[in-house]
Design an enzyme around this catalytic site. Structure first.
Site, PDB file in Angstrom:
ATOM      1  CE  LYS A 191       8.441   2.530  15.773  1.00 46.75           C
ATOM      2  NZ  LYS A 191       9.644   2.902  14.989  1.00 46.75           N
ATOM      3  CD  GLU A 201      -0.843   9.390   4.829  1.00 48.39           C
ATOM      4  OE1 GLU A 201      -0.386   8.923   3.890  1.00 48.39           O
ATOM      5  OE2 GLU A 201       0.161  10.484   5.460  1.00 48.39           O
ATOM      6  CB  CYS A 220       2.081   9.437   0.995  1.00 53.67           C
ATOM      7  SG  CYS A 220       1.546  10.872   1.901  1.00 53.67           S
ATOM      8  CD  GLU A 259       3.831   5.066  -1.460  1.00 51.19           C
ATOM      9  OE1 GLU A 259       3.319   6.254  -1.374  1.00 51.19           O
ATOM     10  OE2 GLU A 259       3.668   4.271  -0.895  1.00 51.19           O
TER      11      GLU A 259
END
Length: 478
Positions: free
Chosen positions: A176, A251, A285, A384
């Protein structure tokens, strides 16, 4: 024919064929972040579509899991060759869906996404599938059906590296992709089909995370999940998959420190670190978003970072000389803007600020932004942001630098710049992060990649990435 007019974009790849959705009443509108206008749309998958994809993967697993590793490796090479044949289409898709400048799209998104198939193929060929250990024969065998949930910030590389590892391990996949970048993934699925991968080994359903993604995670016939996403998504997926103890390779987020040492390379390291923070519009990231500099050189670092940020040309993906494109969506534009406003209340604005750069009236563009006088308790230092926002922090000695770097809920990556190799090596061992990049080094696809702490669990790339999708069997007494 444009990739966005491709009839396969209105279908799902299930059981080796492109099939219509069970219910075409719901669609996903994909915006062009360069303009903010609608680009195209794809159908939103249903639970019935997802069930069909999982059933196809389960049916294909018995035969595919018994395929010789060498044969799987050959197919991975063939997929890479087919993707290379569609290189121009892949570049067009990423530029339009994500807004990454064309020259950077070709270099980072597409070239790496193509190359990862061959690199994984070699890992499969070299892997110790069968060995003797203490009088026992130890076999590594495919795990089962894997749900592959991929993000929008690496729309080709993420799909490619996850599927390459899953297929190389002998597992089957239900993929997906992100609803923001479906067309890049469709091209990958077409390359898989053209390469001759057996029916049902790879299945792809477009859809929303709350429906298709959640159903894949909870389904009893899915044995493992590999996700790149937010911490919140990782926590939710871990809970949902606990009912049948699914294997998880997650992750997740990062807030990477970048320790710059006090030596003759300081100015160049500040420049490189600032540019790295802004690449991919900060949607990386492991970006070095927390720059740690000696306190007595803070003013110098601020001046260099400001010059870099102010000098970056921002604009649409196909504009001449552009180094930074838009954020992927209106939601991301609002999120990053909110963090920039938070930063204005917490720290001192050195460059950038809220709103679009001058001359850009539409599209999801933000200004490359730098904050100084940042301390590690501020939100812009701890959370973040996933945008082109650099925080400059100071340290008095290297012990304090390590303390600041490790004082984070994240541990995906860290960066060090310095000319004393022994000093850098010592620092690298003290940092609580899954990867440490030295003097501007880039990611290695042979070395394992993944995080400590809230940055996830499991590893991608190389042998350890393959092992995420393998079981271990010991045969004793034979």
């Amino acid at each position: 024919m444009s990739v966005f007019d491709n009839p396969n974009a209105q279908k799902f790849y299930i059981g080796g064929s492109w099939v219509a959705t069970a219910d075409a009443s719901d669609i996903i509108v994909v915006d062009n972040p360069n303009t903010g206008a609608e680009l195209a749309h794809v159908p939103a998958g249903t639970l019935a579509d997802t069930d069909a994809a999982i059933a196809a993967a389960r049916s294909a697993f018995a035969a595919w899991s018994q395929t010789a590793p060498a044969a799987r490796a050959d197919l991975l090479d063939a997929i890479g060759a087919e993707m290379d044949r569609r290189r121009a289409d892949l570049i067009d898709a990423v530029c339009a869906e994500m807004g990454c400048p064309r020259h950077l799209t070709e270099r980072f998104h597409v070239a790496i996404g193509i190359g990862i198939w061959g690199k994984t193929a070699q890992t499969v060929r070299d892997f110790p599938w069968d060995r003797q250990m203490g009088g026992a024969q130890v076999l590594r065998e495919p795990l089962g059906v894997v749900g592959v949930l991929t993000p929008w910030n690496g729309p080709v590389t993420s799909v490619a590296k996850k599927l390459a590892a899953v297929l190389g391990a002998g597992c089957t996949a239900v993929s997906k992709p992100s609803e923001h970048t479906p067309f890049s993934a469709i091209l990958v699925a077409e390359a898989i089909e053209a390469a001759g991968v057996p029916a049902g080994v790879v299945n792809m359903v477009q859809g929303y995370g709350a429906t298709v993604g959640a159903h894949i995670v909870a389904h009893k016939d899915v044995d493992a999940i590999t996700l790149t996403g937010s911490v919140g998504a990782g926590v939710a997926i871990s809970r949902a998959g606990a009912s049948n103890l699914k294997r998880m390779c997650l992750e997740l987020g990062g807030k990477s420190a970048n320790i710059i040492l006090d030596d003759d390379g300081f100015a160049g390291a500040v420049k490189t670190g600032t540019i790295a923070t802004m690449l991919n519009t900060g949607q990386v990231c492991f970006a070095p978003t927390r720059m740690l500099v000696p306190r007595h050189r803070a003013a110098e670092a601020e001046a260099i970072a400001k010059a870099v940020a102010d000098g970056l040309k921002v604009g649409p993906a196909d504009a001449e000389g552009v180094m930074m494109g838009p954020l992927v969506s209106a939601e991301q534009y609002e999120r990053v803007g909110d963090y920039i406003r938070i930063g204005q209340n917490e720290a001192r604005l050195v460059a950038g600020g809220p709103g679009r750069p001058e001359g850009l009236k539409s599209g999801h563009f933000v200004r490359p932004t730098v904050f100084a006088d940042v301390t590690n308790d501020m939100r812009i230092a701890r959370e973040e942001i996933f945008g082109p926002v650099l925080s400059i922090l100071t340290y008095d000695d290297l012990d304090q630098a390590v303390e600041i770097a490790n004082d984070s809920p994240f541990g995906l990556a860290a960066h060090i710049s310095g000319q004393d190799s022994a000093q850098v090596a010592s620092l690298a061992r003290r940092l609580r992060a899954g990867s440490v990049y030295v003097n501007g080094a880039t990611m290695s696809f042979d070395a394992p990649f993944g995080g400590y702490k809230m940055s996830g669990q499991g590893r991608e790339h190389g042998e350890m990435g393959l092992e995420e999708f393998l079981e271990t069997k010991s045969i004793v007494g034979l």
